[in-house]
Design an enzyme around this catalytic site. Structure first.
Site, PDB file in Angstrom:
ATOM      1  CG  ASP A  86       1.970   1.049  -3.879  1.00 55.74           C
ATOM      2  OD1 ASP A  86       1.573  -0.110  -3.690  1.00 55.74           O
ATOM      3  OD2 ASP A  86       3.115   1.321  -4.289  1.00 55.74           O
ATOM      4  CG  ASP A  92       6.020  -4.298  -7.663  1.00 56.41           C
ATOM      5  OD1 ASP A  92       5.354  -3.470  -8.295  1.00 56.41           O
ATOM      6  OD2 ASP A  92       6.266  -4.193  -6.450  1.00 56.41           O
TER       7      ASP A  92
HETATM    8  C1  DGJ Z   1       5.173  -0.877  -5.027  1.00 52.54           C
HETATM    9  C2  DGJ Z   1       4.527  -0.757  -6.368  1.00 52.54           C
HETATM   10  O1  DGJ Z   1       4.041  -1.992  -6.781  1.00 52.54           O
HETATM   11  C3  DGJ Z   1       5.522  -0.176  -7.353  1.00 52.54           C
HETATM   12  O2  DGJ Z   1       4.951  -0.141  -8.628  1.00 52.54           O
HETATM   13  C4  DGJ Z   1       5.942   1.185  -6.895  1.00 52.54           C
HETATM   14  O3  DGJ Z   1       4.834   2.049  -6.930  1.00 52.54           O
HETATM   15  C5  DGJ Z   1       6.509   1.107  -5.494  1.00 52.54           C
HETATM   16  N1  DGJ Z   1       5.622   0.425  -4.587  1.00 52.54           N
HETATM   17  C6  DGJ Z   1       6.789   2.487  -4.955  1.00 52.54           C
HETATM   18  O4  DGJ Z   1       7.187   2.479  -3.651  1.00 52.54           O
END
Ligand code: DGJ
Length: 755
Positions: free
Chosen positions: A480, A550
């Protein structure tokens, strides 16, 4: 077709690609001019008349007494500052005396089969030299003793030309590269529409199309990652071009940091398309003996519409940019913990979810953010990649062993490039943070950015992650990246270094990826950046799949995945079924719709399966079995966009009311069609859904996967399905009519099989 010829009489290069010609020439002043990029032309001597030059008042001209030849309006291969081209140029070089002039003239060229690697940067590749041919043209600025190597590769089987540029300083003094883009295309007219892929967090890569006009239209990122806001990919298409016919050019940058994509129409209606690292903030000192390599730009050409353009990119990105063990293998169906527990979990909470997931057929359990340091929320612990024993008493190895014992693979989330102030790492190495001395750095999501231009930092991250991966129990990593890069300064480094930092940061990130993926070749990496802020070709070289967004709501995901499909293969799109009410929008959509959208991607779940009622668990079991049975078709088939959620539909339904896409097997005997009817119109007219990519001579059976309706007794000609379509009426007398399909947010999934 694939052939590169140099015609010495007219000093013309003719690159005959698969479905296009690209022609350039050495101009009378030794610089390189662009003559043609378009539909294939038969090779012959004598293309040099395509060079058009005319007298323009006030134009700066290199030859005394000849006012007709000026770089101001000549189409060029790689326009440079200071030679009379007064448009935006591809490169700006500051020389030791402070001048910003360069004059690169042809020295030599090489044509060879295959395609060389790019040092330290991701790039498309070949597996056998006969797949591609490369032309490398060397030019030199004699005063600076600076060489410029322009490289072009064309592919035997794909309508693609890739370009990159190298600068080599053979002189005795340093020069500063202030702008060094990867590609330039000067097209002879401005009759183009431009499509960019734009958005923000939660609504990434929505296509936006507009008529280009005199002046500059740009896409860019200045965020230190390729960004939610613009993707490093743009399309120029003729105004009448649609998904199925017409001319279009697409250019993508194989890079994950700041970028610029610029389309400039000059006052003589030449359209200049450039792409490369964003010049803002760039000041790269090229010392004697050093070389600078730009990222690669990929350009696709088609006369057959946007689906054809996308399909060429899909094949290239899926098979000759993505690499490694997982490139061609069926990916595991995963359950990610994020939307089920967020950071509030312990082993006792996770294991029952994993156990139920396994029972339903899920292959891989992924533990997301919150497992390390003392991270109960987003304010701490980034950088301390050691398990939180309060939550995981037996550490990652212990949890992974228990998951493995269930018969499941185990995956883990990292955010390697970041640091929290509340971390052991920060207390030990405050100088590893990117920040300007004397100023309070900006926080983003309460976190700060590690300086990956420092080898020690990259080494630390490699060791910390390896310590976990080397147990052999972790078979997947979600990587990430959750904030933009600001306060751009590398502590302890001299002034000259600071203009290099952002690019060196990306090189450091790539180096870390390279080390980890080569040390742990069987670990599947998925990239992520607050959803899809770094969903770009560069990442695909290291991670064959990426988290698209997301936003996991099915209605929004149709739009995001539809937009993403213009450049990226569906096998690269991380797509999960999540709970309802949806956590981002609170929208309630049927489980079937959520799965019907997620099938056109990597497929997985992001919810607590134990919280689902029994009948939904049964549906999940069936969905997983369905995905496993169709995985190969979905991963390797040809993807077609049929109805856009971004346009008013043919029957006048307002934009966003419906969408459809399909994937067709290579032998054209099987296809899967997803139709999404987001808003139900009342008492609408009869509806036909036209398909694409089938064998017109074959006979097919159409099968609605939810209801084996009477229509499955019918057979259809492939020609009929493509020219006339099949009935999907929801109201009125039609073979698929059923009141089961009444309501909003519904989807239908059809299997099409040759009989
Ligand atoms: C952002 C990501 O896009 C999510 O899927 C998740 O992993 C969160 N960060 C976790 O902090």
């Amino acid at each position: 077709m694939m052939n590169i010829t140099f015609h010495s009489s007219g000093r013309v290069f003719h690159l005959q690609g698969c479905g296009f010609s690209y022609i350039s020439m050495i101009l009378p002043n030794g610089q390189l001019g662009q003559l043609y990029f378009g539909a294939p032309l038969a090779d012959r001597d004598g293309f040099e008349h395509m060079l058009v030059a005319a007298h323009r008042d006030m134009a700066p001209c290199p030859f005394e007494g000849n006012g007709d030849f000026s770089m101001e309006d000549i189409k060029q291969e790689y326009p440079v500052n200071g030679n009379g081209d007064l448009r935006n140029v591809a490169c700006v070089i500051e020389t030791p005396d402070g001048a910003r002039n360069a004059d690169f003239r042809y020295v030599s060229h090489e044509i060879h089969s295959g395609k060389p690697k790019l040092a330290g940067l991701p790039a498309t590749y070949v597996e056998h030299d006969d797949e591609a041919e490369t032309l490398a043209i060397t030019l030199q600025d004699d005063l600076l003793r600076l060489q410029l190597i322009l490289s072009y590769t064309i592919y035997r089987d794909l309508p693609v030309i890739t370009r990159n540029v190298q600068f080599i300083n053979d002189g005795n003094s340093s020069v500063i590269l202030q702008r060094a883009l990867s590609t330039n295309l000067d097209l002879p007219d401005a009759n183009w529409d431009m499509t960019e892929f734009t958005g923000a967090w939660g609504r990434e890569r929505h296509p936006q199309t507009f008529r280009i006009h005199i002046g500059v239209q740009e896409i860019y990122s200045l965020r230190g990652h390729s960004s939610h806001q613009f993707n490093p990919f743009l399309v120029l298409k003729r105004p009448h071009t649609d998904e199925f016919q017409g001319e279009a050019i697409g250019t993508a940058l194989v890079y994950s940091g700041n970028f610029l994509g610029s389309v400039e129409v000059d006052n003589y209606h030449v359209t200049r398309l450039m792409m490369g690292i964003h010049p803002q903030g760039l000041a790269w000192t090229l010392a004697p003996g050093e070389a600078f390599q730009t990222p690669e730009a990929i350009t696709v050409y088609t006369c057959d519409g946007l689906n054809a353009l996308s399909q060429a990119l899909h094949t290239l990105l899926r098979t000759r940019l993505a690499r490694g063990y997982w490139r061609d293998r069926p990916r595991p169906i995963l359950l990610n913990s994020w939307e089920s527990t967020y950071m509030q979990f312990d082993e006792a909470k996770l294991l029952p979810i994993a156990s139920k997931a396994h029972e339903l057929g899920i292959d891989l359990f992924v533990l997301d953010d919150g497992w390390f340091g003392h991270r109960d929320n987003a304010t701490s612990s980034l950088g301390d990649w050691v398990a939180d024993r309060r939550k995981l008493p037996d550490g990652i190895e212990g949890l992974a062993s228990k998951i493995n014992a269930l018969g499941m693979q185990f995956g883990l989330w990292f955010e390697p490039e970041m640091i929290s102030k509340d971390s052991h790492l920060y207390r030990a190495h405050p100088d590893w943070m990117i920040r300007v001395p004397g100023r309070e750095p900006l926080q983003g999501r309460n976190q700060y950015v590690l300086d990956l231009s420092k080898t020690d930092v990259v080494n630390y991250l490699f060791e910390a992650m390896s310590a976990i991966l080397s147990s052999g129990k972790v078979s997947y990593v979600k990587w990430d990246m959750n904030r933009s890069i600001t306060d751009v300064f590398s502590q302890g480094r001299p002034r000259e270094f600071q203009g290099e930092l952002l690019h060196r940061q990306i090189l450091g990130m790539y180096a870390l990826y390279e080390r980890l993926t080569s040390t742990f070749p069987k670990v599947l990496f998925e990239s992520c950046a607050s959803g899809g802020a770094r969903f770009d070709p560069g990442m695909l070289y290291y991670a064959p799949q990426g988290w698209v967004s997301d936003d996991t709501d099915a209605v929004e995901r149709v739009k995001i995945q539809f937009g993403t499909s213009y450049a990226y293969p569906i096998s690269s799109m991380g797509s999960h079924v999540s709970a309802v009410p949806n956590h981002q929008l609170m929208r309630v959509t049927p489980l079937k719709t959520r799965a019907d959208v997620a099938y056109f991607g990597t497929f997985g779940y992001e919810l607590d399966v134990n919280a689902m009622p029994d009948d939904e668990q049964r549906q999940v079991r069936d969905q997983i079995a369905f995905m496993k049975a169709h995985r190969e078709l979905i991963d390797t088939g040809t993807f077609w966009r049929l109805i856009s959620p971004f346009e008013e539909s043919e029957v006048g339904l307002q934009q966003g009311s419906e969408a459809a896409w399909m994937v067709v097997s290579a032998d054209r005997r099987h296809a899967l069609v997803g139709y999404y009817r987001m808003i139900m119109p009342l008492n609408e007219g009869y509806r036909l859904l036209k398909l694409a990519g089938l064998d017109p001579t074959a006979t097919y059976r159409v099968h609605d996967t939810q209801f084996p309706l009477p229509a499955s007794q019918f057979t259809y000609g492939g020609d009929e399905l493509m020219a006339h379509g099949f009935d999907i009426s929801d109201t009125g007398f039609g073979p698929f009519t059923t009141d089961m399909y009444q309501g909003d947010y519904l989807s239908r999934l059809f299997e099409i099989d040759a009989v």
